[in-house]
Scaffold this motif. Sequence first.
Motif, PDB file in Angstrom:
ATOM      1  N   ASP A   1       0.828  -1.205   0.000  1.00 50.99           N
ATOM      2  CA  ASP A   1       0.000   0.000   0.000  1.00 50.99           C
ATOM      3  C   ASP A   1       0.862   1.255   0.000  1.00 50.99           C
ATOM      4  O   ASP A   1       0.509   2.274  -0.597  1.00 50.99           O
ATOM      5  CB  ASP A   1      -0.931   0.005   1.208  1.00 50.99           C
ATOM      6  CG  ASP A   1      -2.014  -1.057   1.095  1.00 50.99           C
ATOM      7  OD1 ASP A   1      -2.531  -1.493   2.129  1.00 50.99           O
ATOM      8  OD2 ASP A   1      -2.321  -1.464  -0.032  1.00 50.99           O
ATOM      9  N   PHE A   2       2.017   1.189   0.695  1.00 53.49           N
ATOM     10  CA  PHE A   2       2.940   2.331   0.707  1.00 53.49           C
ATOM     11  C   PHE A   2       3.449   2.620  -0.697  1.00 53.49           C
ATOM     12  O   PHE A   2       3.626   3.776  -1.093  1.00 53.49           O
ATOM     13  CB  PHE A   2       4.114   2.044   1.649  1.00 53.49           C
ATOM     14  CG  PHE A   2       5.176   3.107   1.648  1.00 53.49           C
ATOM     15  CD1 PHE A   2       6.324   2.988   0.870  1.00 53.49           C
ATOM     16  CD2 PHE A   2       5.023   4.247   2.418  1.00 53.49           C
ATOM     17  CE1 PHE A   2       7.295   3.967   0.872  1.00 53.49           C
ATOM     18  CE2 PHE A   2       5.997   5.249   2.425  1.00 53.49           C
ATOM     19  CZ  PHE A   2       7.130   5.098   1.649  1.00 53.49           C
ATOM     20  N   ARG A   3       3.688   1.565  -1.497  1.00 50.62           N
ATOM     21  CA  ARG A   3       4.181   1.743  -2.861  1.00 50.62           C
ATOM     22  C   ARG A   3       3.204   2.578  -3.687  1.00 50.62           C
ATOM     23  O   ARG A   3       3.615   3.418  -4.494  1.00 50.62           O
ATOM     24  CB  ARG A   3       4.405   0.390  -3.529  1.00 50.62           C
ATOM     25  CG  ARG A   3       4.932   0.488  -4.958  1.00 50.62           C
ATOM     26  CD  ARG A   3       5.087  -0.886  -5.585  1.00 50.62           C
ATOM     27  NE  ARG A   3       6.102  -1.678  -4.906  1.00 50.62           N
ATOM     28  CZ  ARG A   3       7.404  -1.597  -5.156  1.00 50.62           C
ATOM     29  NH1 ARG A   3       7.835  -0.750  -6.078  1.00 50.62           N
ATOM     30  NH2 ARG A   3       8.261  -2.343  -4.507  1.00 50.62           N
ATOM     31  N   LEU A   4       1.901   2.367  -3.478  1.00 55.42           N
ATOM     32  CA  LEU A   4       0.903   3.135  -4.214  1.00 55.42           C
ATOM     33  C   LEU A   4       1.031   4.629  -3.911  1.00 55.42           C
ATOM     34  O   LEU A   4       1.021   5.468  -4.810  1.00 55.42           O
ATOM     35  CB  LEU A   4      -0.512   2.655  -3.854  1.00 55.42           C
ATOM     36  CG  LEU A   4      -0.869   1.226  -4.264  1.00 55.42           C
ATOM     37  CD1 LEU A   4      -2.229   0.838  -3.698  1.00 55.42           C
ATOM     38  CD2 LEU A   4      -0.878   1.094  -5.784  1.00 55.42           C
ATOM     39  N   GLU A   5       1.163   4.959  -2.607  1.00 58.52           N
ATOM     40  CA  GLU A   5       1.324   6.352  -2.208  1.00 58.52           C
ATOM     41  C   GLU A   5       2.656   6.917  -2.711  1.00 58.52           C
ATOM     42  O   GLU A   5       2.748   8.063  -3.154  1.00 58.52           O
ATOM     43  CB  GLU A   5       1.235   6.463  -0.682  1.00 58.52           C
ATOM     44  CG  GLU A   5       1.252   7.891  -0.159  1.00 58.52           C
ATOM     45  CD  GLU A   5      -0.008   8.660  -0.525  1.00 58.52           C
ATOM     46  OE1 GLU A   5       0.071   9.895  -0.618  1.00 58.52           O
ATOM     47  OE2 GLU A   5      -1.060   8.025  -0.728  1.00 58.52           O
ATOM     48  N   TYR A   6       3.716   6.075  -2.660  1.00 58.38           N
ATOM     49  CA  TYR A   6       5.046   6.481  -3.122  1.00 58.38           C
ATOM     50  C   TYR A   6       4.999   6.870  -4.601  1.00 58.38           C
ATOM     51  O   TYR A   6       5.530   7.915  -5.002  1.00 58.38           O
ATOM     52  CB  TYR A   6       6.005   5.304  -2.907  1.00 58.38           C
ATOM     53  CG  TYR A   6       7.441   5.535  -3.346  1.00 58.38           C
ATOM     54  CD1 TYR A   6       7.866   5.124  -4.607  1.00 58.38           C
ATOM     55  CD2 TYR A   6       8.364   6.127  -2.504  1.00 58.38           C
ATOM     56  CE1 TYR A   6       9.176   5.303  -5.019  1.00 58.38           C
ATOM     57  CE2 TYR A   6       9.687   6.325  -2.900  1.00 58.38           C
ATOM     58  CZ  TYR A   6      10.085   5.902  -4.166  1.00 58.38           C
ATOM     59  OH  TYR A   6      11.377   6.085  -4.563  1.00 58.38           O
ATOM     60  N   ASN A   7       4.328   6.042  -5.414  1.00 61.03           N
ATOM     61  CA  ASN A   7       4.234   6.337  -6.847  1.00 61.03           C
ATOM     62  C   ASN A   7       3.409   7.600  -7.111  1.00 61.03           C
ATOM     63  O   ASN A   7       3.686   8.358  -8.042  1.00 61.03           O
ATOM     64  CB  ASN A   7       3.625   5.153  -7.595  1.00 61.03           C
ATOM     65  CG  ASN A   7       4.584   3.980  -7.678  1.00 61.03           C
ATOM     66  OD1 ASN A   7       5.802   4.162  -7.613  1.00 61.03           O
ATOM     67  ND2 ASN A   7       4.052   2.776  -7.790  1.00 61.03           N
ATOM     68  N   LEU A   8       2.365   7.813  -6.287  1.00 59.31           N
ATOM     69  CA  LEU A   8       1.556   9.009  -6.433  1.00 59.31           C
ATOM     70  C   LEU A   8       2.352  10.275  -6.117  1.00 59.31           C
ATOM     71  O   LEU A   8       2.223  11.298  -6.775  1.00 59.31           O
ATOM     72  CB  LEU A   8       0.327   8.943  -5.515  1.00 59.31           C
ATOM     73  CG  LEU A   8      -0.814   8.019  -5.950  1.00 59.31           C
ATOM     74  CD1 LEU A   8      -1.847   7.901  -4.851  1.00 59.31           C
ATOM     75  CD2 LEU A   8      -1.468   8.549  -7.224  1.00 59.31           C
ATOM     76  N   ARG A   9       3.218  10.190  -5.079  1.00 54.15           N
ATOM     77  CA  ARG A   9       3.974  11.366  -4.638  1.00 54.15           C
ATOM     78  C   ARG A   9       5.221  11.613  -5.499  1.00 54.15           C
ATOM     79  O   ARG A   9       5.805  12.696  -5.455  1.00 54.15           O
ATOM     80  CB  ARG A   9       4.400  11.203  -3.173  1.00 54.15           C
ATOM     81  CG  ARG A   9       3.256  10.918  -2.198  1.00 54.15           C
ATOM     82  CD  ARG A   9       2.264  12.020  -2.110  1.00 54.15           C
ATOM     83  NE  ARG A   9       2.813  13.234  -1.524  1.00 54.15           N
ATOM     84  CZ  ARG A   9       2.136  14.360  -1.380  1.00 54.15           C
ATOM     85  NH1 ARG A   9       0.904  14.444  -1.822  1.00 54.15           N
ATOM     86  NH2 ARG A   9       2.703  15.410  -0.835  1.00 54.15           N
TER      87      ARG A   9
END
Length: 998
Positions: free
Chosen positions: A924-932
């Motif tokens: 789930d962190f990867r999703l936020e990382y890619n968004l940011r």
Amino acid sequence: MLKNPIRERSEYQKFIIDYLVEKNNFVERKYSEATYDQHKAMDIKELLTFLKDTQPDEYDELHAYYSENTDEIIVSTILKQIDTKNGMMLTALKHGVDIDNTHFELMYRKPGNDYNRTWSENYQKNRFTVMEEVYHKEGERIDLVLFLNGLPIITIELKANTSGQSYKDAIVQYRKDRDHRTRLLRFKKGALVHFAMDFKEVYMCTELKENAFFLPFNRGYQDGAGNEPNEDGFGVAYMWEEIFTKDRLLTLISKFIFLERTKEEGKKKEKESLIFPRFHQHRAVNRVIEDMHSHATSKNYLIQHSAGSGKTKTIAWLSHQLSQLIGADGKAVVDSIIIITDRVVVDRQLQRAIQQIEHKSGLVKVMDEDATSQDLADALNSSYKIIVSTIHKFSYILDNVRELDEQKFAVIIDEAHSSTSGRMMDGVTEVLSKKAQKMADEEGEELDQQELVTAKIETDIEAHGKQNNVTMIAFTATPKPKTLKVFGTKDINGHEKEFDLYSMKQAIEEKFILNVLENYTTFETYYKIILKAMEDPDLDTSQAKKEITRFVSLHDVNIRQKVEIIVEHFRENIKHMLKGQAKAMIVTSSREAAAKYYYAFEKYVSERRYKDIKPLVAFSGKVKLDKVGEVSETSINGFAEEDLAEKFDTDQYQVLLVANKYQTGFDQPKLCAMYVDKKLSGVTAVQTLSRLNRIYPEKHTFVLDFVNSYKDIEKAFSKYYTGTHLGNEINPHDIFEIEEKIELRNILDYDDINAFNTLMYLEKRLKKERLKVEYYLDKAVKRFYRLSKEEREEAFLELKHFVSFYTYNFIRFLLKEMDVSGANTGVDLTGKIDAEFGTPKIIDNIKTGNLKSGQGELKLPGADAPKPYDPIIKKLSEIIEEFNLLHGTNFDTEIEIESVFHVKEILAKDKELQRSSKVNNKSDFRLEYNLRLDDALIEGMDRNQNFNNTLLSNDEMKHAIFDLFMDEIYKRMKENNEPYTTENRYIKVAEDDEKYVK
């Protein structure tokens, strides 16, 4: 494995008949045994049996007078009434016939309740029959005919895919091999609709002729055309399972099918069309009606139907059926239906459509432009069931329905897309100061009716919440996150999404609109900025680059080069299309750009002595040009603004130059090409380019884009290609905190805001009222300037952030009046720079325009207020050097490495990522990382804009580099509270349990 054993058409035919008889309580009538008369197109025995069974007293009354001639007189009188000039089968079925002074019903529609016992009993006595191999003339027969009380309502030509044929062969058969003059197939006089159907797809037509147009009646598959494969082998099984049922057929006849009369240009005689709903129209109306029957006015609904969906008719059907809807308690579900639209022409179209569905006076009330709020209040308290009004009166409507809390209302909101010349926009440019107008130009904002309409609706609804006595039903093709939040329906995952969908993908595949991304060509403009002045001042990098971009876009050489490309492309590729009637639109970045384009255009075609291409302009207000003076749309075109659309439709004009106008809601089907010289993104890109998507015989589209990458445009369209859903939630407490901060600044006066809104939504504003609008803004601006510089910066960002949640038009206009150091302050480069231009070159030439499905996740903005702007000051010469790098491809490796680690540092310090690492697993962190990541690259532009731009446009390279750091950043954030710094440049090259190398 398919269960379908059928190989031949005759077996398919028998299968459908058996289903109708066994499941739907039809009666099969054999053509050889039945009393079907091909000349009268009736099963006479069935007709008479129905009349005697349901209306025995009326029949006996006629029989007493006509004796043994009674049956023949009944049949001949029905045929005569159908054959009159305005008579038709549909009217006879819906309204019955009169024989002498005796009235006969020819069908009984489903009653809303059981109060009329006789009607309810007669409704059960409707006789549905099916007959195969029906000869409509000697030597010609129809595969299946469905009858209601002996009268033909549907014909069906079947084809079996297993025998090498399809619905296309059935269509050819209807067009070429069937005599359309026979009573059964004759328009208006015979069957109501004709279906061409194979195992997989079905098409329909209501007027058979040699070039008859058949519309798809398919459910859609994966949000596109066609039907979902069925394990029983029939993708069209819904036809006999859902459509060919007694209740559904009666509803279609009584509440959907109607005769539409329209005037054709240059012709005195009205064109008649028998309207049968397309599948998505039928589905959407039924879904809302069934849901409101159960839930009354407790919910809101979002109908996401693409352009080309036939939205006006869907709204007409829905409002008409809501006006008759009876709930489980035997009472009307709603007392009044209010349709909100911003277009007078749509008002009239809706009124006509509703009246053609139900020939009944006193049903629809259209509030015209001169209607007052009191007229509206009177209409809501009158016997009118359907009220059509404009957005100008939306506040009054909500106020009235709140006060009438004992009554229930359905409010249908037609998407507002008229950005042309509505009265609502009169004086908007006078409201803004010259500085604010210039900013609106530079930011490319389209201060049009659509934005004001959306803002007004959402603000009013958000301010008062969901009213228990009001259901809101919103129609849109391009919902924004806030629209989903206000009107959406939660799915099983808790995401707000549309209640009913007819996607852009399906509309394109069914050929109701064109795919405007086919034939999409992008250009790159090569140039070099030259420092002319002796001085080399220190400037804010961001503002300087913005001003350089503006300078380049308005440079005479740049515009002249593009005009040459546009004119020659149009004359060579577009002008001959549509028998010489093809048109084009040039989308410019500002009013000044539109005016300069016009004069460059006129000069070029004059020099080339071209007589076959003439432009018009469309922009608001006035603009001052060197050597020309002050000009406006009216002064350039030579006629009034309200005449532009009509003038452009003539053969006199071929090209329309626009600046923040006509980019939404402008329907010109002859528009074949668009030349884009403006940055477009998101929903604005979709709405602007969609001006091309209207169908027209032999039409193809072309786009030449001088500014945007095809990838960015494709990404914007993919959001709305299929369904949309809201991908996040915002904690209301966070929003309340921002609101509280704003209130403590003492900038806003809510009495002034209410007075401002009252004036802004007046349909007619005099000069003194326009000045008063500015007065309320000026009062707030004065309070703003009493704050310290630091407080002004913070307040500006708080207000800007707040309107991303709640669309207050007062704040939107106020922000344009504010001058915040480092935020809105521009730089003056007059006389300091010049440019050398190379020839624009083609970068991409896309022919197919393949869009991606399932990309429709939309997100509300984050609740954290942004930080005040901190300008980066550099020498103008340095800024120019950086700017020129944008147009080269040589990167310095050391600079690249520094840029990567700078972006890594930004990511590691990102508070959103830090919070995410504490509550999410790595996936789930990867999703936020890619968004940011994209935000971090943009934030890090000052280090290496060219390289970062390359990464932003190349996902493969971007992730190849920054995926290396994701695990490390996550692990450090998860285990430590210390911020990451560039002193620790670890690159993970091994598995999690191995060492990192430096």
